[in-house]
Design an enzyme around this catalytic site. Structure first.
Site, PDB file in Angstrom:
ATOM      1  CB  SER A 108      -5.848  40.839  -4.807  1.00  0.00           C
ATOM      2  OG  SER A 108      -6.508  39.672  -4.369  1.00  0.00           O
ATOM      3  CE1 TYR A 131     -13.348  37.690  -4.008  1.00  0.00           C
ATOM      4  CE2 TYR A 131     -11.001  37.360  -3.705  1.00  0.00           C
ATOM      5  CZ  TYR A 131     -12.105  37.445  -4.535  1.00  0.00           C
ATOM      6  OH  TYR A 131     -11.951  37.295  -5.880  1.00  0.00           O
ATOM      7  CB  THR A 157     -14.860  41.072  -4.866  1.00  0.00           C
ATOM      8  OG1 THR A 157     -13.775  41.939  -5.157  1.00  0.00           O
ATOM      9  CG2 THR A 157     -15.157  40.193  -6.072  1.00  0.00           C
ATOM     10  CE  LYS A 229     -12.766  43.676  -9.459  1.00  0.00           C
ATOM     11  NZ  LYS A 229     -12.838  42.224  -9.455  1.00  0.00           N
ATOM     12  CG  HIS A 253     -13.959  37.861 -10.653  1.00  0.00           C
ATOM     13  ND1 HIS A 253     -14.282  38.063  -9.345  1.00  0.00           N
ATOM     14  CD2 HIS A 253     -12.715  37.316 -10.632  1.00  0.00           C
ATOM     15  CE1 HIS A 253     -13.296  37.653  -8.566  1.00  0.00           C
ATOM     16  NE2 HIS A 253     -12.326  37.199  -9.329  1.00  0.00           N
TER      17      HIS A 253
HETATM   18  C1  LIG Z   1      -5.492  36.037 -12.278  1.00  0.00           C
HETATM   19  C2  LIG Z   1      -6.611  36.885 -11.785  1.00  0.00           C
HETATM   20  C3  LIG Z   1      -6.830  37.012 -10.426  1.00  0.00           C
HETATM   21  C4  LIG Z   1      -7.868  37.808  -9.958  1.00  0.00           C
HETATM   22  N1  LIG Z   1      -8.021  37.974  -8.615  1.00  0.00           N
HETATM   23  C5  LIG Z   1      -8.974  38.793  -8.154  1.00  0.00           C
HETATM   24  C6  LIG Z   1      -9.099  39.048  -6.780  1.00  0.00           C
HETATM   25  O1  LIG Z   1      -8.325  38.548  -5.976  1.00  0.00           O
HETATM   26  N2  LIG Z   1     -10.104  39.845  -6.371  1.00  0.00           N
HETATM   27  C7  LIG Z   1     -10.982  40.429  -7.251  1.00  0.00           C
HETATM   28  O2  LIG Z   1     -11.889  41.144  -6.844  1.00  0.00           O
HETATM   29  N3  LIG Z   1     -10.862  40.224  -8.575  1.00  0.00           N
HETATM   30  C8  LIG Z   1      -9.886  39.441  -9.047  1.00  0.00           C
HETATM   31  N4  LIG Z   1      -9.749  39.271 -10.392  1.00  0.00           N
HETATM   32  C9  LIG Z   1     -10.623  40.019 -11.321  1.00  0.00           C
HETATM   33  C10 LIG Z   1     -10.010  41.396 -11.668  1.00  0.00           C
HETATM   34  O3  LIG Z   1     -10.094  42.279 -10.589  1.00  0.00           O
HETATM   35  C11 LIG Z   1     -10.718  42.057 -12.851  1.00  0.00           C
HETATM   36  O4  LIG Z   1     -12.097  42.082 -12.596  1.00  0.00           O
HETATM   37  C12 LIG Z   1     -10.453  41.376 -14.184  1.00  0.00           C
HETATM   38  O5  LIG Z   1      -9.150  40.846 -14.249  1.00  0.00           O
HETATM   39  C13 LIG Z   1     -10.656  42.363 -15.320  1.00  0.00           C
HETATM   40  O6  LIG Z   1     -10.549  41.744 -16.529  1.00  0.00           O
HETATM   41  P1  LIG Z   1      -9.206  41.730 -17.431  1.00  0.00           P
HETATM   42  O7  LIG Z   1      -8.311  40.713 -16.834  1.00  0.00           O
HETATM   43  O8  LIG Z   1      -9.739  41.340 -18.771  1.00  0.00           O
HETATM   44  O9  LIG Z   1      -8.604  43.122 -17.411  1.00  0.00           O
HETATM   45  C14 LIG Z   1      -8.732  38.463 -10.882  1.00  0.00           C
HETATM   46  C15 LIG Z   1      -8.492  38.339 -12.246  1.00  0.00           C
HETATM   47  C16 LIG Z   1      -7.447  37.573 -12.711  1.00  0.00           C
HETATM   48  C17 LIG Z   1      -7.214  37.489 -14.193  1.00  0.00           C
HETATM   49  C1  LIG Z   2      -7.569  33.653  -4.896  1.00  0.00           C
HETATM   50  C2  LIG Z   2      -8.702  33.847  -5.887  1.00  0.00           C
HETATM   51  C3  LIG Z   2     -10.044  33.721  -5.209  1.00  0.00           C
HETATM   52  C4  LIG Z   2      -8.491  35.132  -6.612  1.00  0.00           C
HETATM   53  C5  LIG Z   2      -9.506  35.423  -7.653  1.00  0.00           C
HETATM   54  O1  LIG Z   2     -10.413  36.197  -7.430  1.00  0.00           O
HETATM   55  C6  LIG Z   2      -9.437  34.829  -8.966  1.00  0.00           C
HETATM   56  O2  LIG Z   2      -8.606  33.959  -9.202  1.00  0.00           O
HETATM   57  O3  LIG Z   2     -10.242  35.227  -9.830  1.00  0.00           O
END
Ligand SMILES: Cc1cc2nc3c(=O)[nH]c(=O)nc-3n(C[C@H](O)[C@H](O)[C@H](O)COP(=O)(O)O)c2cc1C
Ligand SMILES: CC(C)CC(=O)C(=O)O
Length: 364
Positions: A108, A131, A157, A229, A253
């Site tokens: 990330s 991002y 993203t 994404k 997401h």
């Molecule tokens: C705690 C958390 C932080 C995330 N941070 C990002 C991120 O920084 N950038 C991003 O593109 N997606 C982020 N995502 C989305 C994940 O890339 C992904 O799309 C998602 O977690 C998939 O679903 P799942 O948690 O059910 O496997 C985040 C998801 C979670 C749960």
């Molecule tokens: C720091 C956040 C923007 C990371 C993220 O994508 C999320 O928490 O879903």
């Protein structure tokens, strides 16, 4: 000591016990009513697997390629922010686990370890999630740093022009820990006492004007393949191909952005049909079992990414926990292939699953 966890769900329980409430809520939570959060998981359960019998399954090969990189299975680590809230070793522990499991990791943009630290800690194939900030120079610099440090693709993203409304974070006044990559580049101070500081930070930094024309800009500043994404419709899949992306991630997401967006597995096929095999389509959201991986592949995904399961492993057991979670999913997927009569991932076809839509069509 409690019995060892035998599945991803049990790892979530361990993570909940291990983490302060604010952090667990941040990781596990999603937007508003969390309708899509439940649906991401439930929609997989509505798909059945149609096995083939009397196939010699004494050898199963789960390996595949993602954007040309060979990997032991079609399971990848999704980019998730702020791993030091789960474990003091943060993304370095996750990356080492990825390397040990011969699994590709997407790091990330919002990590607590730098791209340099992660790159030097392991030899896993790594992609970098981007991002796009209002400060385009900061995002451009991060693309260059990722490229210089051997990351193999940029995953941009596109579902986060603003942060979704995550009510647990609002109540907990969620903090913003230091995003290591951005130290010295941008102020991470948030001057707000109300609600989620993370939301305030996102509002100050994320560029809500990001649009299709910017993909050309992104492609112009890097030699790496650019993957988008956050695609959920065939219309956007076609536009993504028009602007020349190298791949698509069908993603909502993890339900943290637009609540009532569809469960990803329910729209995968629409995107796959639009793309017609010209570029790879990945999927994330709600993958918790090897059977889910099988279903996504049967509906046309090249691979899946897992988000929360990795964090739960990290929170519960550090690097070893991430390894265990990945290996659990790989083992489950391998067994599913054997029981369904598929020796390689190429053997998994559309005819191996029935969706709700298929069952409905049979009745009329
Ligand atoms: C705690 C958390 C932080 C995330 N941070 C990002 C991120 O920084 N950038 C991003 O593109 N997606 C982020 N995502 C989305 C994940 O890339 C992904 O799309 C998602 O977690 C998939 O679903 P799942 O948690 O059910 O496997 C985040 C998801 C979670 C749960
Ligand atoms: C720091 C956040 C923007 C990371 C993220 O994508 C999320 O928490 O879903």
């Amino acid at each position: 000591m409690a019995a060892e966890p035998v599945n991803v769900k049990e790892f979530e329980e361990l993570a909940k016990q291990a983490l302060p409430k604010m952090y667990y809520d941040y990781f596990a939570g999603a937007a508003e009513d969390q309708y899509t959060l439940k649906e991401n998981v439930e929609a997989f359960k509505r798909i059945t697997i149609q096995p083939r019998i009397l196939v010699d399954v004494s050898k199963i090969d789960m390996s595949t390629t993602i954007l040309g990189y060979r990997t032991s299975s079609p399971i990848m680590i999704a980019p998730t922010g702020m791993h030091k809230l789960a474990h003091p070793e943060g993304e370095v522990a996750t990356a080492k686990a990825a390397a040990a499991c011969d699994t590709i990791m997407a790091l990330s943009f919002s990590s607590n370890c730098t791209v340099e630290e992660v790159a030097s800690s392991c030899n896993a194939v790594r992609f970098f999630q981007l991002y796009v900030y209002k400060r385009r120079d900061v995002s451009a610099l991060m693309v260059q740093r990722a490229e210089r440090n051997g990351f193999k693709a940029i995953i941009v993203t596109v579902d986060t022009p603003r942060l979704g409304r995550r009510e647990a974070d609002i109540k907990n006044k969620m903090i913003t820990p230091e995003l290591a990559n951005l130290k010295g580049l941008i102020s991470q101070e948030v001057d707000s006492d109300k609600g989620s500081k993370l939301e305030a930070y996102a509002a100050a930094t994320l560029d809500p004007s990001l649009s299709w024309k910017d993909i050309a800009w992104l492609k112009s500043i890097t030699n790496l393949p650019v993957v988008v994404k956050g695609v959920l419709t065939s219309e956007d899949a076609l536009k993504a191909m028009e602007v020349g992306v190298a791949g698509i991630v069908v993603s909502n997401h993890g339900a943290r952005q637009l609540d009532y967006s569809p469960a990803t597995i329910t729209v995968l096929e629409e995107v796959v049909d639009a793309v017609q095999g010209k570029i790879p389509v990945l999927l994330d959201g709600g993958v918790r079992r090897g059977t889910d991986v099988f279903k996504a592949l049967a509906l046309g995904a090249q691979a899946v990414m897992i988000g929360r399961p990795v964090i739960y492993g990290l929170a519960a057991r550090g690097e070893n926990g991430v390894k265990t979670v990945i290996n659990m999913l790989k083992d489950e997927f391998e067994l599913t292939m054997a029981l369904a009569g598929c020796c390689t991932v190429k053997d998994i076809t559309r005819r191996h699953v029935k969706t709700e839509h298929d069952r409905h069509r049979c009745r009329i």
